[in-house]
Scaffold this motif. Structure first.
Motif, PDB file in Angstrom:
ATOM      1  N   GLY A   1       0.790  -1.226   0.000  1.00  0.00           N
ATOM      2  CA  GLY A   1       0.000   0.000   0.000  1.00  0.00           C
ATOM      3  C   GLY A   1       0.822   1.276   0.000  1.00  0.00           C
ATOM      4  N   LEU A   2       2.112   1.171  -0.331  1.00  0.00           N
ATOM      5  CA  LEU A   2       2.968   2.354  -0.358  1.00  0.00           C
ATOM      6  C   LEU A   2       2.996   3.016  -1.732  1.00  0.00           C
ATOM      7  CD1 LEU A   2       5.964   0.951   1.698  1.00  0.00           C
ATOM      8  CD2 LEU A   2       4.222   2.556   2.477  1.00  0.00           C
ATOM      9  N   LEU A   3       2.668   2.273  -2.735  1.00  0.00           N
ATOM     10  CA  LEU A   3       2.697   2.781  -4.107  1.00  0.00           C
ATOM     11  C   LEU A   3       1.267   2.751  -4.649  1.00  0.00           C
ATOM     12  CD1 LEU A   3       4.758   3.745  -6.194  1.00  0.00           C
ATOM     13  CD2 LEU A   3       4.996   1.398  -6.945  1.00  0.00           C
ATOM     14  N   HIS A   4       0.742   3.938  -4.937  1.00  0.00           N
ATOM     15  CA  HIS A   4      -0.651   4.065  -5.378  1.00  0.00           C
ATOM     16  C   HIS A   4      -0.699   4.462  -6.855  1.00  0.00           C
ATOM     17  CE1 HIS A   4      -1.765   3.855  -1.173  1.00  0.00           C
ATOM     18  NE2 HIS A   4      -0.885   4.809  -0.912  1.00  0.00           N
ATOM     19  N   SER A   5      -1.885   4.652  -7.347  1.00  0.00           N
ATOM     20  CA  SER A   5      -2.138   5.133  -8.710  1.00  0.00           C
ATOM     21  C   SER A   5      -1.636   4.177  -9.780  1.00  0.00           C
ATOM     22  CB  SER A   5      -1.502   6.522  -8.940  1.00  0.00           C
ATOM     23  OG  SER A   5      -1.958   7.431  -7.991  1.00  0.00           O
ATOM     24  N   VAL A   6      -1.579   2.905  -9.458  1.00  0.00           N
ATOM     25  CA  VAL A   6      -1.167   1.917 -10.446  1.00  0.00           C
ATOM     26  C   VAL A   6      -2.435   1.396 -11.117  1.00  0.00           C
ATOM     27  CG1 VAL A   6       0.021  -0.271 -10.809  1.00  0.00           C
ATOM     28  CG2 VAL A   6       0.784   1.275  -9.002  1.00  0.00           C
ATOM     29  N   THR A   7      -2.454   1.466 -12.428  1.00  0.00           N
ATOM     30  CA  THR A   7      -3.609   0.949 -13.165  1.00  0.00           C
ATOM     31  C   THR A   7      -3.194  -0.318 -13.899  1.00  0.00           C
ATOM     32  OG1 THR A   7      -3.077   2.347 -15.062  1.00  0.00           O
ATOM     33  CG2 THR A   7      -4.624   3.246 -13.448  1.00  0.00           C
ATOM     34  N   ARG A   8      -4.188  -1.064 -14.312  1.00  0.00           N
ATOM     35  CA  ARG A   8      -3.933  -2.278 -15.085  1.00  0.00           C
ATOM     36  C   ARG A   8      -4.367  -2.047 -16.531  1.00  0.00           C
ATOM     37  NH1 ARG A   8      -1.468  -7.008 -12.870  1.00  0.00           N
ATOM     38  NH2 ARG A   8      -1.608  -6.772 -10.628  1.00  0.00           N
TER      39      ARG A   8
ATOM     40  N   LEU B   1       9.102   5.821  -5.208  1.00  0.00           N
ATOM     41  CA  LEU B   1      10.003   4.690  -4.938  1.00  0.00           C
ATOM     42  C   LEU B   1      11.356   5.182  -4.434  1.00  0.00           C
ATOM     43  CD1 LEU B   1       9.097   2.386  -7.944  1.00  0.00           C
ATOM     44  CD2 LEU B   1       8.689   1.906  -5.514  1.00  0.00           C
ATOM     45  N   GLY B   2      11.816   6.308  -4.946  1.00  0.00           N
ATOM     46  CA  GLY B   2      13.069   6.886  -4.456  1.00  0.00           C
ATOM     47  C   GLY B   2      12.971   7.262  -2.986  1.00  0.00           C
ATOM     48  N   ILE B   3      11.836   7.834  -2.595  1.00  0.00           N
ATOM     49  CA  ILE B   3      11.622   8.195  -1.189  1.00  0.00           C
ATOM     50  C   ILE B   3      11.596   6.937  -0.326  1.00  0.00           C
ATOM     51  CG2 ILE B   3       9.937   9.140   0.448  1.00  0.00           C
ATOM     52  CD1 ILE B   3       9.075  11.066  -1.854  1.00  0.00           C
ATOM     53  N   ILE B   4      10.872   5.918  -0.782  1.00  0.00           N
ATOM     54  CA  ILE B   4      10.765   4.669  -0.027  1.00  0.00           C
ATOM     55  C   ILE B   4      12.145   4.033   0.146  1.00  0.00           C
ATOM     56  CG2 ILE B   4       9.858   2.311  -0.060  1.00  0.00           C
ATOM     57  CD1 ILE B   4       7.403   3.478  -1.609  1.00  0.00           C
ATOM     58  N   ASP B   5      12.891   3.945  -0.935  1.00  0.00           N
ATOM     59  CA  ASP B   5      14.212   3.313  -0.893  1.00  0.00           C
ATOM     60  C   ASP B   5      15.162   4.091   0.019  1.00  0.00           C
ATOM     61  OD1 ASP B   5      16.101   1.285  -1.805  1.00  0.00           O
ATOM     62  OD2 ASP B   5      17.040   2.899  -2.963  1.00  0.00           O
ATOM     63  N   SER B   6      15.181   5.399  -0.117  1.00  0.00           N
ATOM     64  CA  SER B   6      16.049   6.235   0.735  1.00  0.00           C
ATOM     65  C   SER B   6      15.665   6.104   2.202  1.00  0.00           C
ATOM     66  CB  SER B   6      15.957   7.698   0.321  1.00  0.00           C
ATOM     67  OG  SER B   6      16.481   7.877  -0.963  1.00  0.00           O
TER      68      SER B   6
ATOM     69  N   GLN C   1       6.803   3.312   9.243  1.00  0.00           N
ATOM     70  CA  GLN C   1       7.324   4.659   9.493  1.00  0.00           C
ATOM     71  C   GLN C   1       7.419   5.464   8.202  1.00  0.00           C
ATOM     72  OE1 GLN C   1      10.962   3.330  11.376  1.00  0.00           O
ATOM     73  NE2 GLN C   1      10.277   4.052  13.379  1.00  0.00           N
ATOM     74  N   ILE C   2       7.483   4.778   7.066  1.00  0.00           N
ATOM     75  CA  ILE C   2       7.603   5.453   5.774  1.00  0.00           C
ATOM     76  C   ILE C   2       6.269   6.038   5.330  1.00  0.00           C
ATOM     77  CG2 ILE C   2       8.009   5.034   3.309  1.00  0.00           C
ATOM     78  CD1 ILE C   2      10.223   3.075   4.156  1.00  0.00           C
ATOM     79  N   ARG C   3       5.168   5.409   5.706  1.00  0.00           N
ATOM     80  CA  ARG C   3       3.852   5.860   5.239  1.00  0.00           C
ATOM     81  C   ARG C   3       3.644   7.368   5.371  1.00  0.00           C
ATOM     82  NH1 ARG C   3       1.158   1.536   3.730  1.00  0.00           N
ATOM     83  NH2 ARG C   3       1.660  -0.421   4.751  1.00  0.00           N
ATOM     84  N   PRO C   4       3.906   7.970   6.557  1.00  0.00           N
ATOM     85  CA  PRO C   4       3.677   9.419   6.645  1.00  0.00           C
ATOM     86  C   PRO C   4       4.683  10.259   5.863  1.00  0.00           C
ATOM     87  CG  PRO C   4       4.371   8.529   8.781  1.00  0.00           C
ATOM     88  CD  PRO C   4       4.215   7.378   7.841  1.00  0.00           C
ATOM     89  N   LEU C   5       5.733   9.632   5.355  1.00  0.00           N
ATOM     90  CA  LEU C   5       6.723  10.371   4.577  1.00  0.00           C
ATOM     91  C   LEU C   5       6.308  10.526   3.117  1.00  0.00           C
ATOM     92  CD1 LEU C   5      10.000   8.660   5.848  1.00  0.00           C
ATOM     93  CD2 LEU C   5       8.895  10.700   6.734  1.00  0.00           C
ATOM     94  N   LEU C   6       5.325   9.758   2.715  1.00  0.00           N
ATOM     95  CA  LEU C   6       4.914   9.744   1.312  1.00  0.00           C
ATOM     96  C   LEU C   6       3.826  10.779   1.040  1.00  0.00           C
ATOM     97  CD1 LEU C   6       4.774   5.880   0.793  1.00  0.00           C
ATOM     98  CD2 LEU C   6       6.613   7.456   0.168  1.00  0.00           C
ATOM     99  N   PRO C   7       3.842  11.311  -0.175  1.00  0.00           N
ATOM    100  CA  PRO C   7       2.778  12.264  -0.528  1.00  0.00           C
ATOM    101  C   PRO C   7       1.416  11.564  -0.504  1.00  0.00           C
ATOM    102  CG  PRO C   7       4.240  11.839  -2.409  1.00  0.00           C
ATOM    103  CD  PRO C   7       4.771  11.071  -1.249  1.00  0.00           C
ATOM    104  N   ILE C   8       0.394  12.328  -0.153  1.00  0.00           N
ATOM    105  CA  ILE C   8      -0.958  11.770  -0.110  1.00  0.00           C
ATOM    106  C   ILE C   8      -1.723  12.192  -1.353  1.00  0.00           C
ATOM    107  CG2 ILE C   8      -1.186  11.541   2.396  1.00  0.00           C
ATOM    108  CD1 ILE C   8      -2.409  14.299   2.499  1.00  0.00           C
ATOM    109  N   GLY C   9      -2.643  11.356  -1.764  1.00  0.00           N
ATOM    110  CA  GLY C   9      -3.557  11.644  -2.865  1.00  0.00           C
ATOM    111  C   GLY C   9      -3.007  12.440  -4.021  1.00  0.00           C
ATOM    112  N   ASP C  10      -3.150  13.740  -3.946  1.00  0.00           N
ATOM    113  CA  ASP C  10      -2.799  14.608  -5.071  1.00  0.00           C
ATOM    114  C   ASP C  10      -1.335  15.051  -5.063  1.00  0.00           C
ATOM    115  OD1 ASP C  10      -2.930  16.203  -2.870  1.00  0.00           O
ATOM    116  OD2 ASP C  10      -4.324  17.668  -3.705  1.00  0.00           O
ATOM    117  N   GLY C  11      -0.489  14.342  -4.354  1.00  0.00           N
ATOM    118  CA  GLY C  11       0.939  14.642  -4.358  1.00  0.00           C
ATOM    119  C   GLY C  11       1.388  15.589  -3.263  1.00  0.00           C
ATOM    120  N   ARG C  12       0.472  15.988  -2.382  1.00  0.00           N
ATOM    121  CA  ARG C  12       0.849  16.850  -1.263  1.00  0.00           C
ATOM    122  C   ARG C  12       1.269  15.992  -0.074  1.00  0.00           C
ATOM    123  NH1 ARG C  12      -3.315  19.115   1.040  1.00  0.00           N
ATOM    124  NH2 ARG C  12      -4.727  17.669   0.057  1.00  0.00           N
TER     125      ARG C  12
END
Length: 147
Positions: free
Chosen positions: A24-31, A47-52, A62-73
């Motif tokens: 659930g760390l990588l969103h907006s993936v379509t098939r 992915l760069g943020i997650i890896d770093s 702990q990474i979840r709150p470091l990631l942008p939400i929804g619209d990239g904010r």
């Protein structure tokens, strides 16, 4: 972009990318109609943020709150709180590592300065006394001994 392209772009394996997606760390993936995943360009940044963050010692939770939400904010409050907690953890680890380093250096010095002809068991006691004398074995400093 397909997963192979994203893997090449980020240096991460396709299985690792799929893992982050399933976590659930990588969103907006379509098939696509053929079942292939289609990743948006911003996936490489995420992915760069997650890896770093993982290399810096963050867990996935702990990474979840470091990631942008929804619209990239970002949720700035959560981001700052998470970063401050990690800095405090790193500082505590550095303190423990410094203490461990000190203990090892005292042990090395004590072993290297072993008096000629001293039995191994006696040297062991001497080394432990040296460590206790510096306060690194018990964590408390002992009063200096009169010579």
């Amino acid at each position: 972009m397909k997963i192979g392209e994203l893997a090449k772009l980020t240096g991460l394996s396709a299985s690792r990318i799929r893992f982050y997606e399933s976590a659930g760390l990588l969103h907006s993936v379509t098939r696509l109609p053929n079942g292939y995943r289609d990743y948006p360009p911003e996936s490489a940044s995420v992915l760069g943020i997650i890896d770093s963050a993982q290399r810096a010692g963050f867990s996935l939770e702990q990474i979840r709150p470091l990631l942008p939400i929804g619209d990239g904010r970002w949720n700035h409050e959560e981001l700052l709180a998470a970063l401050k907690v990690k800095v405090a953890e790193i500082e505590a680890l550095q303190k423990r590592l410094k203490q461990s380093r000190t203990q090892l250096l005292v042990a090395i010095d004590s072993i290297e300065r072993r008096p000629e002809g001293m039995a191994c068991a006696d040297n062991k006691r001497r080394v432990l006394d040296q460590l206790r004398g510096t306060g690194v074995v018990s964590g408390r400093r002992r009063p200096a001994r009169a010579i």
